[in-house]
Design a protein around this motif. Structure first.
Motif, PDB file in Angstrom:
ATOM      1  N   ILE A  98       0.856  -1.187   0.000  1.00 49.91           N
ATOM      2  CA  ILE A  98       0.000   0.000   0.000  1.00 49.91           C
ATOM      3  C   ILE A  98       0.889   1.233   0.000  1.00 49.91           C
ATOM      4  O   ILE A  98       1.638   1.487   0.952  1.00 49.91           O
ATOM      5  CB  ILE A  98      -0.923   0.008   1.231  1.00 49.91           C
ATOM      6  N   VAL A 115      -0.365   0.453  -5.503  1.00 53.84           N
ATOM      7  CA  VAL A 115      -1.020  -0.559  -4.668  1.00 53.84           C
ATOM      8  C   VAL A 115      -1.000  -1.864  -5.459  1.00 53.84           C
ATOM      9  O   VAL A 115      -1.411  -1.889  -6.627  1.00 53.84           O
ATOM     10  CB  VAL A 115      -2.479  -0.168  -4.343  1.00 53.84           C
ATOM     11  N   GLN A 133      -5.937   2.767  -5.311  1.00 52.20           N
ATOM     12  CA  GLN A 133      -6.512   3.226  -4.048  1.00 52.20           C
ATOM     13  C   GLN A 133      -8.016   2.958  -3.984  1.00 52.20           C
ATOM     14  O   GLN A 133      -8.532   2.519  -2.946  1.00 52.20           O
ATOM     15  CB  GLN A 133      -6.236   4.716  -3.867  1.00 52.20           C
ATOM     16  N   LEU A 178      -8.630  -0.702  -3.212  1.00 53.80           N
ATOM     17  CA  LEU A 178      -8.220  -1.036  -1.855  1.00 53.80           C
ATOM     18  C   LEU A 178      -9.248  -0.554  -0.833  1.00 53.80           C
ATOM     19  O   LEU A 178      -9.503  -1.235   0.164  1.00 53.80           O
ATOM     20  CB  LEU A 178      -6.861  -0.419  -1.537  1.00 53.80           C
TER      21      LEU A 178
END
Length: 230
Positions: free
Chosen positions: A113, A118, A196, A199
């Motif tokens: 991360i 990512v 992002q 995630l």
């Protein structure tokens, strides 16, 4: 996990961006509570949550939600032998390693991360020399099995083999071998590029679990080559 609440947030990424701009001990000390609240505690929660899913992929890997010595990599950099003396990593790394190994070079599932980067990974990153040679020898001995893992049907649309390779064939291996490009690899890890938005989604735990399942044929190959169960 029904109604799973994602522990990560935009604040996780905001902290990592700020750390990249203020990578010194005084700033980190002043922001230590923020680090705990938006980075470390969410990471430990994710490790715990994925631990309830991990056995559905394999019973031979660990999800250990500990601040030190578990699945979460330290935020502190090892600067002893580096010219780069910045004290902190500007990314978050989580490694669900094999039970029979003790370090980052073990077979494992990985989550990285970082603002702008990512990804999920599965396999072995820079195996120790004995394990590295064993995997290369397994590719030679079981070319059909390696092809099945990587080419036909292969890794699917989400995953691709990543990592650095040698420029020349390693000692003891035929430079003309049809799989020499794979034999020259320094790592045997497949990577799924994320972002992002994915995630932070409500479905990320399901997505990560699914990706671990997709990379399992490669993991099974490297585990067999190095003599550990999958």
């Amino acid at each position: 996990m029904a109604n799973w609440k994602n522990p990560f947030s935009r604040e996780t990424f905001a902290f990592l961006r700020d750390l990249r701009e203020n990578n010194d001990r005084d700033w980190f000390k002043a922001n230590s509570e923020r680090y705990e609240d938006v980075v470390r505690e969410p990471a430990l929660q994710f490790i715990s949550d994925f631990g309830t899913r991990l056995d559905t992929v394999s019973t031979h890997f660990l999800a250990v939600p500990k601040k030190v010595g578990g699945s979460l990599f330290r935020i502190h950099r090892d600067v002893r032998f580096s010219r780069d003396k910045r004290p902190y990593k500007t990314h978050l790394g989580i490694h669900f390693r094999h039970k029979q190994h003790k370090d980052a070079h073990a077979p494992g599932f990985y989550l990285h991360i970082e603002p702008g980067s990512v990804f999920m990974g599965g396999g072995m990153w820079r195996p120790h020399p004995e394990a590295l040679r064993a995997i290369r020898q397994q590719i030679v001995a079981d070319g059909a099995g390696w092809r099945e893992v990587t080419v036909d049907p292969g890794l699917g649309d989400s995953l691709e083999l990543g990592g650095e390779s040698l420029k020349r064939a390693p000692r003891g291996f035929d430079a003309g071998h049809p799989r020499i490009d794979d034999i020259k690899r320094k790592s045997f890890m497949a990577v799924a590029r994320l972002n992002q938005t994915r995630l932070l989604s409500r479905g990320f735990l399901d997505e990560f679990t699914g990706l671990c399942g997709e990379v399992s044929p490669l993991m099974r190959f490297v585990c067999r080559a190095t003599g550990v169960p999958f």
